[in-house]
Scaffold this motif. Structure first.
Motif, PDB file in Angstrom:
ATOM      1  N   GLN A  29      -5.551  12.393  -2.342  1.00  0.00           N
ATOM      2  CA  GLN A  29      -4.454  13.054  -3.256  1.00  0.00           C
ATOM      3  C   GLN A  29      -5.247  13.765  -4.465  1.00  0.00           C
ATOM      4  OE1 GLN A  29      -1.427  10.639  -4.909  1.00  0.00           O
ATOM      5  NE2 GLN A  29      -0.262  12.337  -5.664  1.00  0.00           N
ATOM      6  N   VAL A  30      -4.889  14.972  -4.882  1.00  0.00           N
ATOM      7  CA  VAL A  30      -5.555  15.462  -5.746  1.00  0.00           C
ATOM      8  C   VAL A  30      -4.509  16.322  -6.654  1.00  0.00           C
ATOM      9  CG1 VAL A  30      -7.604  15.837  -4.413  1.00  0.00           C
ATOM     10  CG2 VAL A  30      -5.849  17.739  -4.627  1.00  0.00           C
ATOM     11  N   GLU A  31      -5.089  16.167  -8.055  1.00  0.00           N
ATOM     12  CA  GLU A  31      -4.492  17.126  -9.105  1.00  0.00           C
ATOM     13  C   GLU A  31      -5.330  18.437  -9.259  1.00  0.00           C
ATOM     14  OE1 GLU A  31      -2.124  16.552 -13.361  1.00  0.00           O
ATOM     15  OE2 GLU A  31      -3.732  15.259 -12.678  1.00  0.00           O
ATOM     16  N   ILE A  32      -4.759  19.610  -9.485  1.00  0.00           N
ATOM     17  CA  ILE A  32      -5.607  20.864  -9.751  1.00  0.00           C
ATOM     18  C   ILE A  32      -5.150  21.534 -10.868  1.00  0.00           C
ATOM     19  CG2 ILE A  32      -6.529  23.076  -8.889  1.00  0.00           C
ATOM     20  CD1 ILE A  32      -6.003  21.886  -6.207  1.00  0.00           C
ATOM     21  N   LYS A  33      -5.983  21.467 -12.074  1.00  0.00           N
ATOM     22  CA  LYS A  33      -5.513  22.369 -13.203  1.00  0.00           C
ATOM     23  C   LYS A  33      -6.457  23.510 -13.235  1.00  0.00           C
ATOM     24  CE  LYS A  33      -3.291  18.386 -15.686  1.00  0.00           C
ATOM     25  NZ  LYS A  33      -3.356  17.785 -16.896  1.00  0.00           N
ATOM     26  N   LEU A  34      -5.800  24.808 -13.394  1.00  0.00           N
ATOM     27  CA  LEU A  34      -6.737  25.818 -13.819  1.00  0.00           C
ATOM     28  C   LEU A  34      -6.857  25.840 -15.483  1.00  0.00           C
ATOM     29  CD1 LEU A  34      -5.038  28.331 -11.335  1.00  0.00           C
ATOM     30  CD2 LEU A  34      -7.233  27.114 -10.924  1.00  0.00           C
ATOM     31  N   ASP A  35      -7.946  26.477 -15.683  1.00  0.00           N
ATOM     32  CA  ASP A  35      -8.205  26.721 -17.113  1.00  0.00           C
ATOM     33  C   ASP A  35      -7.238  27.757 -17.492  1.00  0.00           C
ATOM     34  OD1 ASP A  35     -10.408  24.931 -17.123  1.00  0.00           O
ATOM     35  OD2 ASP A  35     -11.815  26.628 -16.873  1.00  0.00           O
ATOM     36  N   PRO A  36      -7.079  27.668 -18.893  1.00  0.00           N
ATOM     37  CA  PRO A  36      -5.972  28.558 -19.516  1.00  0.00           C
ATOM     38  C   PRO A  36      -6.111  30.187 -19.263  1.00  0.00           C
ATOM     39  CG  PRO A  36      -6.349  26.819 -20.961  1.00  0.00           C
ATOM     40  CD  PRO A  36      -7.395  26.876 -19.758  1.00  0.00           C
ATOM     41  N   GLN A  37      -7.379  30.486 -19.361  1.00  0.00           N
ATOM     42  CA  GLN A  37      -7.899  31.756 -18.760  1.00  0.00           C
ATOM     43  C   GLN A  37      -8.295  32.038 -17.535  1.00  0.00           C
ATOM     44  OE1 GLN A  37      -7.426  34.505 -21.153  1.00  0.00           O
ATOM     45  NE2 GLN A  37      -6.540  32.873 -22.748  1.00  0.00           N
TER      46      GLN A  37
END
Length: 213
Positions: free
Chosen positions: A198-206
């Motif tokens: 199970q993973v959580e993915i966060k993209l950078d703001p830009q």
């Protein structure tokens, strides 16, 4: 013959955080008495685990194909280059309807900015998890040990989306973000039905640089 021209490259960076242990299998080349039966993939030079870009991209593609009905009842994926999946991930059939992938997914490196989080792991950067398979007829226990990157570890996400002139940029971006959302509700690597990956993915703001070529 028709030609195509690259309009821009969109660079996506971000973080993949493990919510549960991750097992993406490597080569069991060495005999490791008393160690895991199944090893994770590691960089052969640094011995540091990583997430292969092929594993990440393949899982994303499979989830999009299922969500958008691009898989037939016999389990075969669509060869339509104009499908939602084909537009982003490409189609390679050896026929006239080939379409190059618009998405590049780099190998995700393990973030070692906080090395102390691995101080208590029993293997370098990983844990060994022993499970017991029970024979449903004889009830005989068969223990087995898997190597996993532990929950809490983070990997560096890096992807490139190629946009060509005349293409629907927003649709390609929306499909990519759909793939990332689906992945978070599913699992990465092996043994997901037993809680792994199970993973959580966060993209950078830009979205990184956007350049004309």
């Amino acid at each position: 013959m028709a030609t195509i021209k690259l309009a821009k490259k969109i660079i996506y960076t971000g973080t993949i955080t493990l919510k549960t242990g991750l097992h993406i299998g490597g080569t069991n080349a060495a005999l490791n008495i008393g160690g895991p039966d199944k090893f994770v993939v590691r960089n052969p030079i640094s011995n540091i685990p990583y997430i292969p870009g092929s594993s990440l991209k393949g899982k994303m593609r499979a989830l999009v194909e299922i969500a958008k009905g691009c898989v037939s009842s016999d389990g075969k994926a669509s060869d339509n280059p104009n499908s939602v999946s084909g537009e982003l991930f490409g189609v390679a059939t050896g026929k006239d309807n080939n379409r190059p992938s618009r998405l590049i997914v780099r190998d995700a490196e393990l973030d070692l900015s906080k090395p102390e989080m691995f101080d208590n792991t029993d293997l370098p950067y990983t844990e060994s998890k022993t499970e017991v398979a029970i024979d449903r007829v004889t009830a005989k226990a068969n223990p087995r040990t898997f190597e996993r990157v532990p929950a809490g570890a983070q990997f560096k996400l890096n992807m490139v989306l190629n946009i060509f002139e005349g293409e629907n940029e927003q649709r390609l971006k929306d499909t990519l973000k759909l793939a990332l959302r689906l992945l978070q509700d599913d699992y990465l690597g092996g043994h997901g039905s037993r809680g792994y990956g199970q993973v959580e993915i966060k993209l950078d703001p830009q979205e990184g640089r956007t350049e004309m070529y």
